[in-house]
Design a protein around this motif. Structure first.
Motif, PDB file in Angstrom:
ATOM      1  N   VAL A  40       0.773  -1.331  -0.085  1.00 30.03           N
ATOM      2  CA  VAL A  40       0.071  -0.021   0.034  1.00 30.03           C
ATOM      3  C   VAL A  40       1.192   1.077  -0.012  1.00 30.03           C
ATOM      4  CG1 VAL A  40      -1.999   1.129   1.152  1.00 30.03           C
ATOM      5  CG2 VAL A  40      -1.786  -1.294   1.223  1.00 30.03           C
ATOM      6  N   PHE A  41       0.698   1.961  -0.856  1.00 28.79           N
ATOM      7  CA  PHE A  41       1.655   3.230  -0.915  1.00 28.79           C
ATOM      8  C   PHE A  41       0.660   4.459  -0.492  1.00 28.79           C
ATOM      9  CE2 PHE A  41       3.248   0.618  -4.463  1.00 28.79           C
ATOM     10  CZ  PHE A  41       4.737   0.662  -4.388  1.00 28.79           C
ATOM     11  N   ASN A  42       1.399   5.143   0.474  1.00 27.90           N
ATOM     12  CA  ASN A  42       0.883   6.234   1.117  1.00 27.90           C
ATOM     13  C   ASN A  42       1.501   7.381   0.560  1.00 27.90           C
ATOM     14  OD1 ASN A  42      -0.705   4.586   2.920  1.00 27.90           O
ATOM     15  ND2 ASN A  42       0.969   4.366   3.858  1.00 27.90           N
ATOM     16  N   ASP A  43       1.542   8.641   1.139  1.00 26.60           N
ATOM     17  CA  ASP A  43       2.195   9.862   0.649  1.00 26.60           C
ATOM     18  C   ASP A  43       3.606   9.768   0.464  1.00 26.60           C
ATOM     19  OD1 ASP A  43      -0.271  11.201   0.659  1.00 26.60           O
ATOM     20  OD2 ASP A  43       0.313  12.102   2.564  1.00 26.60           O
ATOM     21  N   SER A  44       4.561   9.325   1.360  1.00 27.94           N
ATOM     22  CA  SER A  44       5.944   9.336   0.978  1.00 27.94           C
ATOM     23  C   SER A  44       6.586   8.020   1.464  1.00 27.94           C
ATOM     24  CB  SER A  44       6.789  10.244   1.544  1.00 27.94           C
ATOM     25  OG  SER A  44       6.569  10.453   2.962  1.00 27.94           O
ATOM     26  N   THR A  45       5.468   7.104   2.047  1.00 30.87           N
ATOM     27  CA  THR A  45       6.029   5.905   2.632  1.00 30.87           C
ATOM     28  C   THR A  45       4.982   4.710   2.204  1.00 30.87           C
ATOM     29  OG1 THR A  45       4.632   5.905   4.594  1.00 30.87           O
ATOM     30  CG2 THR A  45       6.852   6.864   4.968  1.00 30.87           C
ATOM     31  N   CYS A  46       5.427   3.602   2.157  1.00 28.87           N
ATOM     32  CA  CYS A  46       4.628   2.469   2.031  1.00 28.87           C
ATOM     33  C   CYS A  46       4.703   1.386   2.880  1.00 28.87           C
ATOM     34  CB  CYS A  46       4.952   1.752   0.635  1.00 28.87           C
ATOM     35  SG  CYS A  46       6.544   1.133   0.545  1.00 28.87           S
ATOM     36  N   GLU A  47       3.708   0.584   3.010  1.00 34.03           N
ATOM     37  CA  GLU A  47       3.489  -0.642   3.973  1.00 34.03           C
ATOM     38  C   GLU A  47       3.321  -1.586   3.131  1.00 34.03           C
ATOM     39  OE1 GLU A  47       0.358   0.113   6.409  1.00 34.03           O
ATOM     40  OE2 GLU A  47       1.237   2.005   7.424  1.00 34.03           O
ATOM     41  N   ILE A  48       4.382  -2.773   3.486  1.00 32.69           N
ATOM     42  CA  ILE A  48       4.455  -3.961   2.893  1.00 32.69           C
ATOM     43  C   ILE A  48       3.994  -5.064   3.753  1.00 32.69           C
ATOM     44  CG2 ILE A  48       5.782  -5.815   1.523  1.00 32.69           C
ATOM     45  CD1 ILE A  48       7.877  -3.256   0.969  1.00 32.69           C
ATOM     46  N   TYR A  49       2.905  -5.759   3.473  1.00 29.55           N
ATOM     47  CA  TYR A  49       2.139  -6.814   4.122  1.00 29.55           C
ATOM     48  C   TYR A  49       2.470  -8.084   3.660  1.00 29.55           C
ATOM     49  CZ  TYR A  49      -0.603  -2.824   5.709  1.00 29.55           C
ATOM     50  OH  TYR A  49      -0.758  -1.658   6.296  1.00 29.55           O
ATOM     51  N   LYS A  50       2.829  -9.316   4.366  1.00 29.85           N
ATOM     52  CA  LYS A  50       3.209 -10.505   4.174  1.00 29.85           C
ATOM     53  C   LYS A  50       2.522 -11.287   4.938  1.00 29.85           C
ATOM     54  CE  LYS A  50       5.758 -14.034   2.666  1.00 29.85           C
ATOM     55  NZ  LYS A  50       5.820 -14.618   1.361  1.00 29.85           N
ATOM     56  N   ARG A  51       1.288 -11.942   4.632  1.00 28.13           N
ATOM     57  CA  ARG A  51       0.581 -13.017   5.245  1.00 28.13           C
ATOM     58  C   ARG A  51       1.278 -14.394   5.219  1.00 28.13           C
ATOM     59  NH1 ARG A  51      -4.426 -12.429   7.435  1.00 28.13           N
ATOM     60  NH2 ARG A  51      -4.748 -10.662   6.266  1.00 28.13           N
ATOM     61  N   PHE A  52       1.199 -15.055   6.584  1.00 28.91           N
ATOM     62  CA  PHE A  52       1.828 -16.229   6.552  1.00 28.91           C
ATOM     63  C   PHE A  52       0.859 -17.391   6.609  1.00 28.91           C
ATOM     64  CE2 PHE A  52       5.020 -13.564   7.953  1.00 28.91           C
ATOM     65  CZ  PHE A  52       6.367 -13.997   7.218  1.00 28.91           C
ATOM     66  N   GLU A  53       0.872 -18.562   6.621  1.00 27.18           N
ATOM     67  CA  GLU A  53       0.033 -19.887   6.460  1.00 27.18           C
ATOM     68  C   GLU A  53      -0.810 -19.729   8.001  1.00 27.18           C
ATOM     69  OE1 GLU A  53       1.578 -23.148   5.198  1.00 27.18           O
ATOM     70  OE2 GLU A  53       1.999 -22.471   3.253  1.00 27.18           O
ATOM     71  N   THR A  54      -0.150 -19.374   8.834  1.00 24.33           N
ATOM     72  CA  THR A  54      -0.575 -19.320  10.456  1.00 24.33           C
ATOM     73  C   THR A  54      -1.438 -18.227  10.620  1.00 24.33           C
ATOM     74  OG1 THR A  54       1.358 -17.928  11.187  1.00 24.33           O
ATOM     75  CG2 THR A  54       1.528 -20.214  11.170  1.00 24.33           C
ATOM     76  N   GLY A  55      -1.779 -17.425   9.614  1.00 25.44           N
ATOM     77  CA  GLY A  55      -2.688 -16.250   9.827  1.00 25.44           C
ATOM     78  C   GLY A  55      -1.904 -14.810  10.258  1.00 25.44           C
ATOM     79  N   HIS A  56      -0.616 -15.075  10.706  1.00 26.27           N
ATOM     80  CA  HIS A  56       0.280 -13.793  11.286  1.00 26.27           C
ATOM     81  C   HIS A  56       0.513 -12.995  10.053  1.00 26.27           C
ATOM     82  CE1 HIS A  56       3.127 -11.606  13.356  1.00 26.27           C
ATOM     83  NE2 HIS A  56       3.950 -11.684  12.213  1.00 26.27           N
ATOM     84  N   VAL A  57       0.332 -11.774  10.189  1.00 28.21           N
ATOM     85  CA  VAL A  57       0.681 -10.785   9.168  1.00 28.21           C
ATOM     86  C   VAL A  57       2.004  -9.910   9.645  1.00 28.21           C
ATOM     87  CG1 VAL A  57       0.067  -8.520   7.795  1.00 28.21           C
ATOM     88  CG2 VAL A  57      -1.709 -10.561   8.471  1.00 28.21           C
ATOM     89  N   ASP A  58       3.048  -9.880   8.773  1.00 28.82           N
ATOM     90  CA  ASP A  58       4.166  -9.210   9.119  1.00 28.82           C
ATOM     91  C   ASP A  58       4.162  -7.978   8.126  1.00 28.82           C
ATOM     92  OD1 ASP A  58       6.392  -8.380  10.303  1.00 28.82           O
ATOM     93  OD2 ASP A  58       7.694  -9.879   9.155  1.00 28.82           O
ATOM     94  N   THR A  59       4.535  -6.805   8.863  1.00 30.68           N
ATOM     95  CA  THR A  59       4.713  -5.450   8.228  1.00 30.68           C
ATOM     96  C   THR A  59       5.864  -4.866   8.057  1.00 30.68           C
ATOM     97  OG1 THR A  59       2.361  -5.004   9.071  1.00 30.68           O
ATOM     98  CG2 THR A  59       3.442  -2.982   7.797  1.00 30.68           C
ATOM     99  N   ILE A  60       6.430  -4.290   6.744  1.00 29.77           N
ATOM    100  CA  ILE A  60       7.566  -3.604   6.562  1.00 29.77           C
ATOM    101  C   ILE A  60       7.385  -2.147   6.180  1.00 29.77           C
ATOM    102  CG2 ILE A  60       9.712  -3.295   5.505  1.00 29.77           C
ATOM    103  CD1 ILE A  60       9.825  -6.233   4.981  1.00 29.77           C
ATOM    104  N   LYS A  61       7.672  -1.087   7.029  1.00 30.22           N
ATOM    105  CA  LYS A  61       7.467   0.168   6.383  1.00 30.22           C
ATOM    106  C   LYS A  61       8.605   0.621   5.791  1.00 30.22           C
ATOM    107  CE  LYS A  61       3.742   1.514   9.619  1.00 30.22           C
ATOM    108  NZ  LYS A  61       3.458   2.353  10.524  1.00 30.22           N
ATOM    109  N   ALA A  62       8.231   1.231   4.526  1.00 30.39           N
ATOM    110  CA  ALA A  62       9.610   1.896   3.776  1.00 30.39           C
ATOM    111  C   ALA A  62       9.325   3.016   3.102  1.00 30.39           C
ATOM    112  CB  ALA A  62       9.816   0.710   2.538  1.00 30.39           C
TER     113      ALA A  62
END
Length: 108
Positions: A40-62
């Motif tokens: 998801v691209f915001n103004d100057s940052t984006c969030e990268i979401y990775k969903r695992f089979e366990t249902g856990h979602v990891d987020t990297i902001k860049a």
């Protein structure tokens, strides 16, 4: 002569600025091996979401920078690297090295 050079300079400047692609406020869904990832691209940052089979979602902001049709990333965490640049091709994002489609635009 000065007017001709000024006119040419202004034309080149307008053409170079018009080729910058605006992706703010867009969401992209991964395909194939990246099907569990979205960006998801915001103004100057984006969030990268990775969903695992366990249902856990990891987020990297860049931070991201768009230069013409190429997106470059700069992660906030100095220990995380995002090695790929993405090329914007209409409603797809392609890896710059391989040319493979890795994300597709999500219609809202």
């Amino acid at each position: 002569m000065k007017r001709i050079l000024l006119g040419l300079s202004l034309t080149i400047l307008m053409l170079s600025c018009s080729s910058v692609t605006d992706i703010k406020g867009t969401e992209w869904i991964g395909v194939e091996k990246d099907k569990n990832t979205s960006i998801v691209f915001n103004d100057s940052t984006c969030e990268i979401y990775k969903r695992f089979e366990t249902g856990h979602v990891d987020t990297i902001k860049a931070l991201y920078i768009v230069n013409k049709d190429t997106i470059s990333f700069a992660p906030f965490d100095e220990f995380v690297t995002i090695g790929s640049k993405l090329i914007i091709a209409k409603k797809e994002l392609k890896e710059s090295k391989s040319g493979n489609v890795v994300f597709k635009y999500k219609e809202r």
